[in-house]
Scaffold this active site. Structure first.
Site, PDB file in Angstrom:
ATOM      1  N   MET A 121      -5.327   7.120  -2.270  1.00 19.58           N
ATOM      2  CA  MET A 121      -6.488   7.851  -2.814  1.00 19.58           C
ATOM      3  C   MET A 121      -6.970   8.883  -1.798  1.00 19.58           C
ATOM      4  SD  MET A 121      -8.693   4.745  -4.454  1.00 19.58           S
ATOM      5  CE  MET A 121      -7.905   3.385  -5.330  1.00 19.58           C
ATOM      6  N   GLY A 160      -9.969   4.331  -8.658  1.00 19.43           N
ATOM      7  CA  GLY A 160     -10.806   4.561  -7.480  1.00 19.43           C
ATOM      8  C   GLY A 160     -11.159   3.287  -6.743  1.00 19.43           C
ATOM      9  N   MET A 197      -3.140   8.675  -6.398  1.00 20.58           N
ATOM     10  CA  MET A 197      -4.391   9.132  -7.023  1.00 20.58           C
ATOM     11  C   MET A 197      -4.933  10.257  -6.158  1.00 20.58           C
ATOM     12  SD  MET A 197      -5.747   5.368  -8.024  1.00 20.58           S
ATOM     13  CE  MET A 197      -4.609   4.673  -6.832  1.00 20.58           C
ATOM     14  N   SER A 210      -1.445  -5.350  -5.961  1.00 17.53           N
ATOM     15  CA  SER A 210      -1.948  -4.153  -5.290  1.00 17.53           C
ATOM     16  C   SER A 210      -2.646  -4.550  -4.005  1.00 17.53           C
ATOM     17  CB  SER A 210      -2.953  -3.425  -6.193  1.00 17.53           C
ATOM     18  OG  SER A 210      -3.721  -2.544  -5.392  1.00 17.53           O
ATOM     19  N   MET A 260      -3.755   3.371 -17.021  1.00 26.39           N
ATOM     20  CA  MET A 260      -4.918   2.895 -16.251  1.00 26.39           C
ATOM     21  C   MET A 260      -5.877   2.192 -17.202  1.00 26.39           C
ATOM     22  SD  MET A 260      -4.592   3.566 -13.023  1.00 26.39           S
ATOM     23  CE  MET A 260      -6.157   2.792 -12.666  1.00 26.39           C
ATOM     24  N   HIS A 272       2.389  -2.851  -5.023  1.00 24.18           N
ATOM     25  CA  HIS A 272       1.723  -1.644  -5.517  1.00 24.18           C
ATOM     26  C   HIS A 272       0.817  -1.090  -4.415  1.00 24.18           C
ATOM     27  CE1 HIS A 272       0.079   0.810  -8.875  1.00 24.18           C
ATOM     28  NE2 HIS A 272      -1.099   0.651  -8.289  1.00 24.18           N
ATOM     29  N   ASP A 314      -1.891   1.812  -3.457  1.00 26.99           N
ATOM     30  CA  ASP A 314      -2.829   2.775  -4.037  1.00 26.99           C
ATOM     31  C   ASP A 314      -3.235   3.818  -3.007  1.00 26.99           C
ATOM     32  OD1 ASP A 314      -3.275   1.840  -6.766  1.00 26.99           O
ATOM     33  OD2 ASP A 314      -4.030   0.017  -5.815  1.00 26.99           O
ATOM     34  N   GLY A 354      -4.873  -6.376  -8.272  1.00 28.58           N
ATOM     35  CA  GLY A 354      -5.382  -6.329  -6.908  1.00 28.58           C
ATOM     36  C   GLY A 354      -6.283  -7.508  -6.621  1.00 28.58           C
ATOM     37  N   SER A 355      -7.487  -7.450  -7.177  1.00 31.21           N
ATOM     38  CA  SER A 355      -8.462  -8.494  -6.841  1.00 31.21           C
ATOM     39  C   SER A 355      -8.036  -9.872  -7.356  1.00 31.21           C
ATOM     40  CB  SER A 355      -9.849  -8.119  -7.362  1.00 31.21           C
ATOM     41  OG  SER A 355      -9.793  -7.753  -8.717  1.00 31.21           O
ATOM     42  N   HIS A 366       1.261   4.538  -6.057  1.00 32.97           N
ATOM     43  CA  HIS A 366       0.413   5.146  -7.089  1.00 32.97           C
ATOM     44  C   HIS A 366      -0.420   6.231  -6.422  1.00 32.97           C
ATOM     45  CE1 HIS A 366      -3.101   4.294 -10.144  1.00 32.97           C
ATOM     46  NE2 HIS A 366      -2.608   5.508 -10.267  1.00 32.97           N
ATOM     47  N   ASP A 382      -2.642  -1.128 -15.076  1.00 29.13           N
ATOM     48  CA  ASP A 382      -3.297  -1.185 -13.768  1.00 29.13           C
ATOM     49  C   ASP A 382      -4.810  -1.149 -13.944  1.00 29.13           C
ATOM     50  OD1 ASP A 382      -4.080  -0.891 -11.134  1.00 29.13           O
ATOM     51  OD2 ASP A 382      -3.010   0.992 -10.803  1.00 29.13           O
ATOM     52  N   GLY A 383      -5.447  -2.267 -13.568  1.00 28.26           N
ATOM     53  CA  GLY A 383      -6.905  -2.299 -13.528  1.00 28.26           C
ATOM     54  C   GLY A 383      -7.496  -3.440 -14.332  1.00 28.26           C
ATOM     55  N   GLY A 384      -8.144  -4.346 -13.618  1.00 20.18           N
ATOM     56  CA  GLY A 384      -8.870  -5.421 -14.292  1.00 20.18           C
ATOM     57  C   GLY A 384      -7.990  -6.481 -14.928  1.00 20.18           C
ATOM     58  N   GLY A 412     -10.905  -1.284  -6.673  1.00 17.14           N
ATOM     59  CA  GLY A 412     -10.457  -2.555  -7.211  1.00 17.14           C
ATOM     60  C   GLY A 412     -11.636  -3.314  -7.801  1.00 17.14           C
ATOM     61  N   GLY A 413     -11.334  -4.366  -8.518  1.00 14.70           N
ATOM     62  CA  GLY A 413     -12.372  -5.280  -8.979  1.00 14.70           C
ATOM     63  C   GLY A 413     -13.210  -4.811 -10.153  1.00 14.70           C
TER      64      GLY A 413
HETATM   65  C1  DX5 Z   1      -7.543   1.251  -9.069  1.00  8.15           C
HETATM   66  C2  DX5 Z   1      -6.150   1.022  -8.531  1.00  8.15           C
HETATM   67  C3  DX5 Z   1      -5.651  -0.327  -8.827  1.00  8.15           C
HETATM   68  C4  DX5 Z   1      -6.454  -1.429  -8.224  1.00  8.15           C
HETATM   69  C5  DX5 Z   1      -6.482  -2.539  -9.213  1.00  8.15           C
HETATM   70  O1  DX5 Z   1      -7.916   2.551  -8.890  1.00  8.15           O
HETATM   71  O2  DX5 Z   1      -5.232   1.950  -9.057  1.00  8.15           O
HETATM   72  O3  DX5 Z   1      -4.262  -0.467  -8.503  1.00  8.15           O
HETATM   73  O4  DX5 Z   1      -5.954  -1.929  -7.018  1.00  8.15           O
HETATM   74  O5  DX5 Z   1      -7.369  -3.503  -8.774  1.00  8.15           O
HETATM   75  P1  DX5 Z   1      -7.880  -4.646  -9.723  1.00  8.15           P
HETATM   76  O6  DX5 Z   1      -6.649  -5.431 -10.135  1.00  8.15           O
HETATM   77  O7  DX5 Z   1      -8.815  -5.425  -8.868  1.00  8.15           O
HETATM   78  O8  DX5 Z   1      -8.527  -3.992 -10.894  1.00  8.15           O
HETATM   79 ZN    ZN Z   2      -2.991   1.477  -8.760  1.00  7.68          ZN
END
Ligand code: DX5
Ligand code: ZN
Length: 226
Positions: A37, A142, A68, A8, A137, A33, A35, A197-198, A66, A175-177, A144-145
């Protein structure tokens, strides 16, 4: 089937997105990916159609967008035109989910339905035979990280069971963490598209981080680069 990774770009340097995509691709990214928002559905504002259009010019792998955002129906055409190969929309904002999913498919893109951590798997029941993929999710969307929510692992299993009952082999994206330490668990639960992402872009070497994540997802040690 091997597990696909979808770095991401949310955690990348937005002033150097082309470099970020290239590094992720060298590291074995199967998808990029993106994101989107809107500051309404989620508290953050990120990027939109023009950025997807520019990414499409330089990416060699499909773009996984994605959304959001509230009222995603208003923007689906534009994102497909801009080059999105996959679009996920959130069930939480869609009273007419069936129409939206089929509208995405009619435009030639793969349609995914995303579920927030607080949304029950049952929200997907009526659409289980129709979706091209499901996005679980594993953080509240909302930012990353954030920290992986442990319950997501069993939720992936529930989604897999629901899709199987509907006779749908559609993949589950998580997706997430996600990082190279917890990825094997979510893959074992049934996820086969891994967003990170992170774990990729906060690394000093995103190419290597992507490669290590993919290897961990596929249950192997990362191959040593030549
Ligand atoms: C969060 C996004 C994710 C985000 C994930 O709202 O939808 O795609 O980039 O980031 P990490 O991998 O750092 O949780
Ligand atoms: Zn995402």
């Amino acid at each position: 089937m091997s597990v696909r990774i979808a770095p991401s770009i949310l955690s990348a340097d937005f002033a150097a997105l082309g470099d970020a995509v290239a590094a992720a691709e060298r590291g074995g990214a199967d998808l990029i990916h993106v994101d989107v928002m809107d500051g309404h559905f989620v508290p953050n504002i990120t990027i939109g159609v023009p950025v997807v259009k520019s990414l499409k010019r330089i990416a060699t792998v499909p773009l996984d967008v994605h959304l959001m955002i509230e009222e995603p129906d208003r923007y689906i055409d534009a994102f497909v035109d801009a080059g999105a190969a996959m679009i996920s929309v959130h069930v939480e904002v869609l009273p007419h989910l069936h129409r939206t999913v089929h509208a995405i498919q009619a435009l030639g893109a793969k349609a995914g339905v995303a579920l927030n951590p607080g949304t029950p798997v049952a929200a997907l029941t009526e659409m289980a035979a129709d979706v091209d993929f499901v996005l679980v999710m594993s953080v509240n969307p909302g930012f990353g990280g954030q920290t992986f929510i442990a319950r997501s692992e069993s939720k992936v299993r529930e989604v897999r069971a629901l899709l199987d009952r509907a006779g749908n082999r559609a993949p589950i994206e998580i997706d997430g963490g996600i990082d190279r330490h917890n990825v094997a668990r979510v893959v074992a639960a049934g996820a086969s598209i891994i967003v990170a992402g992170s774990a990729v872009f906060n690394s000093p070497d995103p190419e290597r981080a992507a490669r290590e994540l993919k290897a961990a997802a596929n249950g192997a040690a990362a191959p040593t680069p030549r």
